[in-house]
Enzyme design. Structure first.
Site, PDB file in Angstrom:
ATOM      1  CB  CYS A   4      28.537  23.096 117.613  1.00  0.00           C
ATOM      2  SG  CYS A   4      26.774  23.236 116.108  1.00  0.00           S
ATOM      3  CG  ASP A  30      19.996  15.322 106.282  1.00  0.00           C
ATOM      4  OD1 ASP A  30      19.266  15.762 107.336  1.00  0.00           O
ATOM      5  OD2 ASP A  30      20.000  13.348 107.003  1.00  0.00           O
ATOM      6  N   GLY A  92      10.774  19.604 115.945  1.00  0.00           N
ATOM      7  CA  GLY A  92      11.498  19.035 115.395  1.00  0.00           C
ATOM      8  C   GLY A  92      13.178  18.991 115.597  1.00  0.00           C
ATOM      9  CG  HIS A  97      25.008  25.381 113.577  1.00  0.00           C
ATOM     10  ND1 HIS A  97      26.176  26.164 113.867  1.00  0.00           N
ATOM     11  CD2 HIS A  97      24.480  25.963 112.640  1.00  0.00           C
ATOM     12  CE1 HIS A  97      26.936  26.721 113.005  1.00  0.00           C
ATOM     13  NE2 HIS A  97      25.763  26.595 112.416  1.00  0.00           N
ATOM     14  CG  HIS A  99      19.522  22.826 109.966  1.00  0.00           C
ATOM     15  ND1 HIS A  99      19.742  22.806 112.072  1.00  0.00           N
ATOM     16  CD2 HIS A  99      18.772  21.909 110.180  1.00  0.00           C
ATOM     17  CE1 HIS A  99      18.927  22.262 112.232  1.00  0.00           C
ATOM     18  NE2 HIS A  99      18.452  21.383 111.338  1.00  0.00           N
TER      19      HIS A  99
HETATM   20  P1  5GP Z   1      16.943  18.712 112.117  1.00  0.00           P
HETATM   21  O1  5GP Z   1      15.555  17.707 113.247  1.00  0.00           O
HETATM   22  O2  5GP Z   1      17.490  18.945 113.740  1.00  0.00           O
HETATM   23  O3  5GP Z   1      16.042  19.628 111.634  1.00  0.00           O
HETATM   24  O4  5GP Z   1      18.418  18.316 111.493  1.00  0.00           O
HETATM   25  C1  5GP Z   1      19.516  17.998 111.643  1.00  0.00           C
HETATM   26  C2  5GP Z   1      19.391  16.836 110.427  1.00  0.00           C
HETATM   27  O5  5GP Z   1      20.934  17.024 110.488  1.00  0.00           O
HETATM   28  C3  5GP Z   1      18.623  15.414 110.093  1.00  0.00           C
HETATM   29  O6  5GP Z   1      18.254  15.758 108.980  1.00  0.00           O
HETATM   30  C4  5GP Z   1      20.269  15.064 110.081  1.00  0.00           C
HETATM   31  O7  5GP Z   1      19.429  13.645 109.429  1.00  0.00           O
HETATM   32  C5  5GP Z   1      20.899  15.601 109.977  1.00  0.00           C
HETATM   33  N1  5GP Z   1      22.307  15.005 110.084  1.00  0.00           N
HETATM   34  C6  5GP Z   1      22.749  15.075 111.604  1.00  0.00           C
HETATM   35  N2  5GP Z   1      24.103  14.732 111.963  1.00  0.00           N
HETATM   36  C7  5GP Z   1      24.155  15.122 111.102  1.00  0.00           C
HETATM   37  C8  5GP Z   1      25.833  14.748 110.651  1.00  0.00           C
HETATM   38  O8  5GP Z   1      26.421  14.266 110.982  1.00  0.00           O
HETATM   39  N3  5GP Z   1      26.089  14.797 109.345  1.00  0.00           N
HETATM   40  C9  5GP Z   1      24.931  15.534 108.145  1.00  0.00           C
HETATM   41  N4  5GP Z   1      25.177  15.346 106.355  1.00  0.00           N
HETATM   42  N5  5GP Z   1      23.901  15.244 108.012  1.00  0.00           N
HETATM   43  C10 5GP Z   1      23.341  14.704 109.867  1.00  0.00           C
HETATM   44 ZN    ZN Z   2      27.346  25.562 115.793  1.00  0.00          ZN
END
Ligand code: 5GP
Ligand code: ZN
Length: 107
Positions: A4, A30, A92, A97, A99
């Site tokens: 993860c 992000d 989306g 995990h 967040h």
């Molecule tokens: P979700 O789409 O799951 O709500 O958001 C995941 C977010 O995590 C995305 O905005 C993506 O840019 C960010 N993200 C994915 N991998 C990484 C990473 O390795 N480091 C950081 N800082 N952000 C990440």
């Molecule tokens: Zn996790």
């Protein structure tokens, strides 16, 4: 949890730009910001998605929301920000995990 990415960020196995940390949460920028200020509030405990919160997580859930306000204020976006949680792939969610995104526009 193994494999993860957000557990690895919380455990410092993967680098990120951390802006806040306490016993329960890590908050980091992000990697692909979609607003001038864009951070993710991540509980250190692996919770797959919002749907898995239960009554045992009441304190954690409350802290998470209050932390969003604190982070917004500390970063001077408290007059223009969004708090967003993606749930499910079609909703989306890319990282499974829990967040919370904070998108902010500084004064
Ligand atoms: P979700 O789409 O799951 O709500 O958001 C995941 C977010 O995590 C995305 O905005 C993506 O840019 C960010 N993200 C994915 N991998 C990484 C990473 O390795 N480091 C950081 N800082 N952000 C990440
Ligand atoms: Zn996790």
């Amino acid at each position: 949890m193994e494999d993860c990415i957000f557990c690895k960020i919380a455990n410092k196995e993967i680098n990120s730009e951390i802006v806040y940390e306490d016993d329960d949460f890590v908050v980091f920028k992000d990697i692909k910001p979609k607003a001038p200020f864009h951070v993710l509030i991540v509980p250190k405990k692996h919770i797959k998605w919002l749907n898995d919160l239960d009554e045992n997580d009441l304190e954690l859930a409350g802290k998470m929301l209050l932390l969003a306000v604190k982070i917004a204020k500390e970063n001077k976006v408290e007059n223009a920000y969004q708090v967003k949680v993606h749930v499910g792939e079609k909703g989306g969610q890319e990282i499974f995990h829990l967040h919370m995104h904070i998108f902010g526009w500084p004064e």
